[in-house]
Motif scaffolding. Structure first.
Motif, short mmCIF file in Angstrom:
data_model
loop_
_atom_site.label_atom_id
_atom_site.label_comp_id
_atom_site.label_asym_id
_atom_site.label_seq_id
_atom_site.Cartn_x
_atom_site.Cartn_y
_atom_site.Cartn_z
N LEU A 88 0.70 -1.20 0.03
CA LEU A 88 -0.08 -0.08 -0.13
C LEU A 88 1.02 1.38 0.10
N GLY A 89 2.09 1.14 0.18
CA GLY A 89 2.99 2.31 0.29
C GLY A 89 3.10 3.28 -0.96
N TRP A 90 2.75 2.68 -2.21
CA TRP A 90 2.71 3.24 -3.38
C TRP A 90 1.45 4.21 -3.57
N TYR A 91 0.64 4.05 -2.69
CA TYR A 91 -0.66 4.71 -2.90
C TYR A 91 -0.57 6.43 -3.17
N PRO A 92 0.25 7.10 -2.31
CA PRO A 92 0.42 8.60 -2.35
C PRO A 92 0.94 9.03 -3.62
N LEU A 108 -15.36 4.94 -4.11
CA LEU A 108 -15.67 3.53 -4.28
C LEU A 108 -14.26 2.85 -4.85
N VAL A 109 -13.67 3.60 -5.64
CA VAL A 109 -12.42 2.94 -6.42
C VAL A 109 -11.19 3.12 -5.34
N LYS A 110 -11.02 4.06 -4.54
CA LYS A 110 -10.19 3.76 -3.47
C LYS A 110 -10.49 2.71 -2.39
N CYS A 111 -11.67 2.62 -2.09
CA CYS A 111 -11.84 1.36 -1.17
C CYS A 111 -11.70 -0.05 -1.79
N GLY A 112 -11.85 0.15 -3.10
CA GLY A 112 -11.55 -1.10 -3.94
C GLY A 112 -10.05 -1.37 -3.86
N VAL A 113 -9.21 -0.43 -4.23
CA VAL A 113 -7.99 -0.42 -4.25
C VAL A 113 -7.34 -1.09 -2.79
N PHE A 114 -7.98 -0.38 -1.84
CA PHE A 114 -7.43 -0.90 -0.53
C PHE A 114 -7.97 -2.17 -0.03
N THR A 115 -9.17 -2.65 -0.38
CA THR A 115 -9.80 -4.13 -0.08
C THR A 115 -8.91 -5.20 -1.03
N MET A 116 -8.62 -4.76 -2.20
CA MET A 116 -7.82 -5.84 -3.00
C MET A 116 -6.55 -5.82 -2.60
N MET A 121 -2.68 -9.32 0.16
CA MET A 121 -1.52 -9.39 1.21
C MET A 121 -1.83 -10.44 2.18
N TYR A 122 -2.96 -10.35 2.59
CA TYR A 122 -3.02 -11.35 3.67
C TYR A 122 -3.48 -12.76 3.07
N LEU A 123 -3.77 -13.11 2.07
CA LEU A 123 -3.82 -14.24 1.37
C LEU A 123 -2.39 -14.93 1.15
N LEU A 124 -1.62 -13.99 0.78
CA LEU A 124 -0.11 -14.44 0.67
C LEU A 124 0.43 -14.54 2.00
N THR A 142 -14.05 -14.56 13.45
CA THR A 142 -15.30 -15.02 12.73
C THR A 142 -15.11 -14.23 11.42
N MET A 143 -16.10 -14.76 10.22
CA MET A 143 -16.31 -14.07 9.15
C MET A 143 -16.70 -12.77 9.57
N TRP A 144 -17.57 -12.31 10.16
CA TRP A 144 -18.31 -11.25 10.47
C TRP A 144 -16.97 -10.27 11.23
N GLY A 145 -16.15 -11.06 11.90
CA GLY A 145 -15.14 -10.16 12.52
C GLY A 145 -14.08 -9.70 11.34
N ILE A 146 -13.86 -10.54 10.50
CA ILE A 146 -12.85 -10.16 9.43
C ILE A 146 -13.42 -9.17 8.74
N ALA A 147 -15.01 -9.20 8.38
CA ALA A 147 -15.69 -8.37 7.36
C ALA A 147 -15.70 -6.94 8.20
N GLY A 148 -15.83 -6.79 9.52
CA GLY A 148 -15.80 -5.42 10.36
C GLY A 148 -14.36 -4.98 10.27
N MET A 149 -13.21 -5.79 10.28
CA MET A 149 -11.97 -5.35 10.17
C MET A 149 -11.76 -4.79 9.05
N LEU A 150 -12.09 -5.07 7.98
CA LEU A 150 -12.25 -4.76 6.57
C LEU A 150 -12.96 -3.44 6.60
N VAL A 151 -13.94 -3.17 6.98
CA VAL A 151 -14.76 -1.75 7.05
C VAL A 151 -13.95 -0.77 7.77
N VAL A 152 -13.61 -1.20 9.04
CA VAL A 152 -12.77 -0.21 9.84
C VAL A 152 -11.39 0.30 8.97
#
Length: 179
Positions: A88-92, A108-116, A121-124, A142-152
């Motif tokens: 993510l350091g390339w973003y600026p 939406l695009v910025k959130c998509g960039v972060f989410t992808m 990264m975490y899959l790797l 849980t899956m909800w916990g991971i989704a919540g962390m992604l929203v935050v």
């Protein structure tokens, strides 16, 4: 005389880029020692790219990012922190192009960039690098916990983006005032 100015300009450029790379690596290395700084220190290191991008452009900013990311991957004790900065350091340096999009689409695009970036990264981390500490941490969610962390994380990323915009504007203001 013009050759002297050229060398002086190149020396300033090299000095600023070297200084910002060293500052980024130092901030990232400090994040390895402070337990809660895994995400804060890479965001602080991204701020070091603002003067380089403003003075010499996005390409030079990407070179500073690449140098600091490579050094951090090699030297940092916290590999999650190093990979966060790597992904993510390339973003600026690329933010200006995304800012040209209209309002809601831009967010939406910025959130998509972060989410992808974070998903890859975490899959790797979990399946290729097999960092046991991170895998053990994720096993308790849980899956909800991971989704919540992604929203935050997305909200935090949008706040980082806003901070980058304001600090860039402040840098330009101070630069114009100086001249």
């Amino acid at each position: 005389m013009s050759e002297y100015r050229h060398y002086r300009r190149q020396s300033r450029r090299l000095a600023l880029c070297g200084l910002m790379t060293a500052l980024s690596v130092t901030l990232l290395a400090m994040g390895s020692f402070v337990p809660l700084a895994t995400f804060a220190c890479p965001m602080l290191a991204m701020l070091c790219l603002i003067p380089v991008i403003c003075e010499y452009g996005a390409q030079t900013g990407l070179m500073v990012y690449a140098a600091s990311a490579a050094l951090t991957v090699l030297l940092a004790a916290d590999k999650e922190l190093a990979l966060f900065y790597l992904f993510l350091g390339w973003y600026p340096a690329c933010r200006e192009r995304l800012d040209r999009l209209p309002g809601v689409l831009r967010a939406l695009v910025k959130c998509g960039v972060f989410t992808m970036s974070m998903t890859v990264m975490y899959l790797l981390i979990l399946y290729l690098f097999r960092l046991e500490a991170v895998a053990a941490e994720f096993a308790g969610y849980t899956m909800w916990g991971i989704a919540g962390m992604l929203v935050v994380g997305n909200v935090t990323f949008l706040l980082l983006d806003r901070m980058l915009n304001r600090l860039t504007a402040l840098y330009w203001f101070k630069r114009r005032k100086k001249r």
